[in-house]
Design a protein around this motif. Sequence first.
Motif, PDB file in Angstrom:
ATOM      1  N   ASP A 262       0.798  -1.283  -0.059  1.00  0.00           N
ATOM      2  CA  ASP A 262       0.029  -0.043  -0.108  1.00  0.00           C
ATOM      3  C   ASP A 262       1.005   1.399  -0.111  1.00  0.00           C
ATOM      4  N   TYR A 263       0.276   2.560  -0.054  1.00  0.00           N
ATOM      5  CA  TYR A 263       0.932   3.415  -0.091  1.00  0.00           C
ATOM      6  C   TYR A 263       1.326   4.154   1.215  1.00  0.00           C
ATOM      7  N   ASP A 264       2.467   4.897   1.633  1.00  0.00           N
ATOM      8  CA  ASP A 264       2.561   5.569   2.821  1.00  0.00           C
ATOM      9  C   ASP A 264       2.143   7.035   2.334  1.00  0.00           C
ATOM     10  N   GLU A 265       1.668   7.780   3.056  1.00  0.00           N
ATOM     11  CA  GLU A 265       1.574   9.164   2.990  1.00  0.00           C
ATOM     12  C   GLU A 265       2.427  10.169   3.810  1.00  0.00           C
ATOM     13  N   PHE A 266       3.094  11.022   2.751  1.00  0.00           N
ATOM     14  CA  PHE A 266       3.993  11.730   3.122  1.00  0.00           C
ATOM     15  C   PHE A 266       5.183  11.554   4.078  1.00  0.00           C
ATOM     16  N   PRO A 267       6.148  10.302   3.454  1.00  0.00           N
ATOM     17  CA  PRO A 267       6.989   9.776   4.104  1.00  0.00           C
ATOM     18  C   PRO A 267       8.223  10.573   4.102  1.00  0.00           C
ATOM     19  N   GLU A 268       8.596  11.382   4.921  1.00  0.00           N
ATOM     20  CA  GLU A 268       9.438  12.425   4.891  1.00  0.00           C
ATOM     21  C   GLU A 268      11.072  11.675   4.532  1.00  0.00           C
ATOM     22  N   SER A 269      11.348  10.642   5.330  1.00  0.00           N
ATOM     23  CA  SER A 269      12.692  10.019   4.933  1.00  0.00           C
ATOM     24  C   SER A 269      12.986   9.498   3.274  1.00  0.00           C
ATOM     25  N   ASP A 270      11.813   9.375   2.793  1.00  0.00           N
ATOM     26  CA  ASP A 270      11.942   8.865   1.307  1.00  0.00           C
ATOM     27  C   ASP A 270      12.225  10.409   0.277  1.00  0.00           C
ATOM     28  N   PHE A 271      12.263  11.509   0.800  1.00  0.00           N
ATOM     29  CA  PHE A 271      12.254  12.561  -0.078  1.00  0.00           C
ATOM     30  C   PHE A 271      14.019  12.897  -0.484  1.00  0.00           C
ATOM     31  N   ILE A 272      14.444  11.964  -1.360  1.00  0.00           N
ATOM     32  CA  ILE A 272      15.759  12.018  -1.789  1.00  0.00           C
ATOM     33  C   ILE A 272      15.767  11.880  -3.205  1.00  0.00           C
ATOM     34  N   PRO A 273      16.799  12.455  -3.912  1.00  0.00           N
ATOM     35  CA  PRO A 273      16.979  12.186  -5.366  1.00  0.00           C
ATOM     36  C   PRO A 273      16.766  10.887  -5.894  1.00  0.00           C
ATOM     37  N   GLY A 274      16.164  10.719  -7.014  1.00  0.00           N
ATOM     38  CA  GLY A 274      15.937   9.303  -7.586  1.00  0.00           C
ATOM     39  C   GLY A 274      14.763   8.678  -7.172  1.00  0.00           C
ATOM     40  N   ASN A 275      13.921   9.334  -6.224  1.00  0.00           N
ATOM     41  CA  ASN A 275      12.433   8.717  -5.712  1.00  0.00           C
ATOM     42  C   ASN A 275      11.345   9.418  -6.433  1.00  0.00           C
ATOM     43  N   ALA A 276      10.441   8.786  -6.494  1.00  0.00           N
ATOM     44  CA  ALA A 276       9.169   9.343  -7.404  1.00  0.00           C
ATOM     45  C   ALA A 276       7.911   9.287  -6.233  1.00  0.00           C
ATOM     46  N   PHE A 277       7.024  10.255  -6.497  1.00  0.00           N
ATOM     47  CA  PHE A 277       5.748  10.097  -5.586  1.00  0.00           C
ATOM     48  C   PHE A 277       4.578  10.677  -6.479  1.00  0.00           C
ATOM     49  N   TRP A 278       3.380  10.164  -5.889  1.00  0.00           N
ATOM     50  CA  TRP A 278       2.174  10.751  -6.322  1.00  0.00           C
ATOM     51  C   TRP A 278       1.835  11.992  -5.677  1.00  0.00           C
ATOM     52  N   LEU A 279       1.618  12.981  -6.367  1.00  0.00           N
ATOM     53  CA  LEU A 279       1.196  14.337  -5.843  1.00  0.00           C
ATOM     54  C   LEU A 279      -0.190  14.679  -6.507  1.00  0.00           C
ATOM     55  N   ILE A 280      -0.960  14.984  -5.440  1.00  0.00           N
ATOM     56  CA  ILE A 280      -2.185  15.664  -5.978  1.00  0.00           C
ATOM     57  C   ILE A 280      -2.527  17.097  -5.245  1.00  0.00           C
ATOM     58  N   HIS A 281      -3.062  17.874  -5.979  1.00  0.00           N
ATOM     59  CA  HIS A 281      -3.341  19.250  -5.646  1.00  0.00           C
ATOM     60  C   HIS A 281      -4.781  19.378  -5.670  1.00  0.00           C
ATOM     61  N   LYS A 282      -5.427  19.955  -4.788  1.00  0.00           N
ATOM     62  CA  LYS A 282      -6.971  20.303  -4.562  1.00  0.00           C
ATOM     63  C   LYS A 282      -7.457  21.198  -5.933  1.00  0.00           C
ATOM     64  N   GLU A 283      -6.573  22.150  -6.405  1.00  0.00           N
ATOM     65  CA  GLU A 283      -6.886  22.903  -7.460  1.00  0.00           C
ATOM     66  C   GLU A 283      -6.292  22.704  -8.753  1.00  0.00           C
TER      67      GLU A 283
END
Length: 262
Positions: A15-36
Motif C-alpha cells: 500500500d502507499y505511505d502518505e508523506f514519508p519524509e525519509s523518502d524525500f531523496i533524489p531518484g525517488n518518485a511520488f504521487w502528488l495531488i493538488h486540490k486545485e
Amino acid sequence: STMWRIFRWNQSINDYDEFPESDFIPGNAFWLIHKEGKPFDIEDALSVQSSSDFVITLQANSWTQIGNPFAFPVDWSDIGSSPLVDLPIRWNPDSLDYELNQPILQPWDGYWVRNPLNQVVTLTVPPLLSDGENILPKESFDFQNGEFVLQIRSNLDDTKIRDNQNFVGMVGEQNIIYSRNISEPPPISNDLRLSIIDEATLYAQNTVRVNTEGAVWNLKLRTSRHNESVYLTFDRKNNLPAGFNTYLLDLDKQVTIPINDN
C-alpha cells in the motif's frame, strides 16, 4: 492535507505511505495531488552532482517509484541494470492512464520500475544527455504471419476513469514491442482496474508465441463504484489469422458474451 497530498508505494505493506519524509531523496518518485490542480514549485534547491553516475536501489521482487535524478533526459539504454528489469512505466496526466515501455527518463516525471529478482538490483544512471532518438517504434511495427495483438480498453461510463494499457496476443520473439510480458504496476485508486492474470501474477501485457491452436487469457475487472456500467473495447492492432475469432467467456455463468463491433 487540505490542499495537497503526497504518496509513495511501500512494498512491505502492499500500500502507499502518505508523506514519508525519509523518502524525500533524489531518484525517488511520488504521487502528488493538488486540490486545485496547480503545478508544484520548488525554489532555493540544489541540483544533483552531474559529474558522476547516480545509483538508485530497487528492492528485491518489488515495484519502485523512481525519478530521473538529473535535470535533463537520460536514455534508459544507458542506465546500467539487470536485463530482467522491464522498461519504465509512466503515468500520463493527460490521458489519466499508464504508458508502458518508456525508453527515456524525463526530468520531473515519475516512473514505475519492477525488480522481478529475489535480490536487490541497482540502477546506475549516468549523467548523459539523451539525444531523443532512442524511441521505440509504436504502431509502425510490421507484424509477421500469424501474429496478432489485442488492446483491451476499459472505461467507467460517463467518466474519464479508464484502464487502457492491457495487451494480449500471439507474437514471435523478434517482436521488440509485444514479445515481453509486462507486470501491472500498483494503481493510484480503486475506481477501475483491469488485469490480465497468469499464475496469480497481474499483467498489463501478456503474449504467447505464434501457434495454430489459439490461446486463452484470464481477465479480472474490479471497481469500487456500485451500479455503474464499465465498457470493454477490443482494439485489434492487426488482423487475426485465418480461422481465428475472439470470444469473451463469463466463467461464472459458463456463457459466451458476444463481441460486436469490438
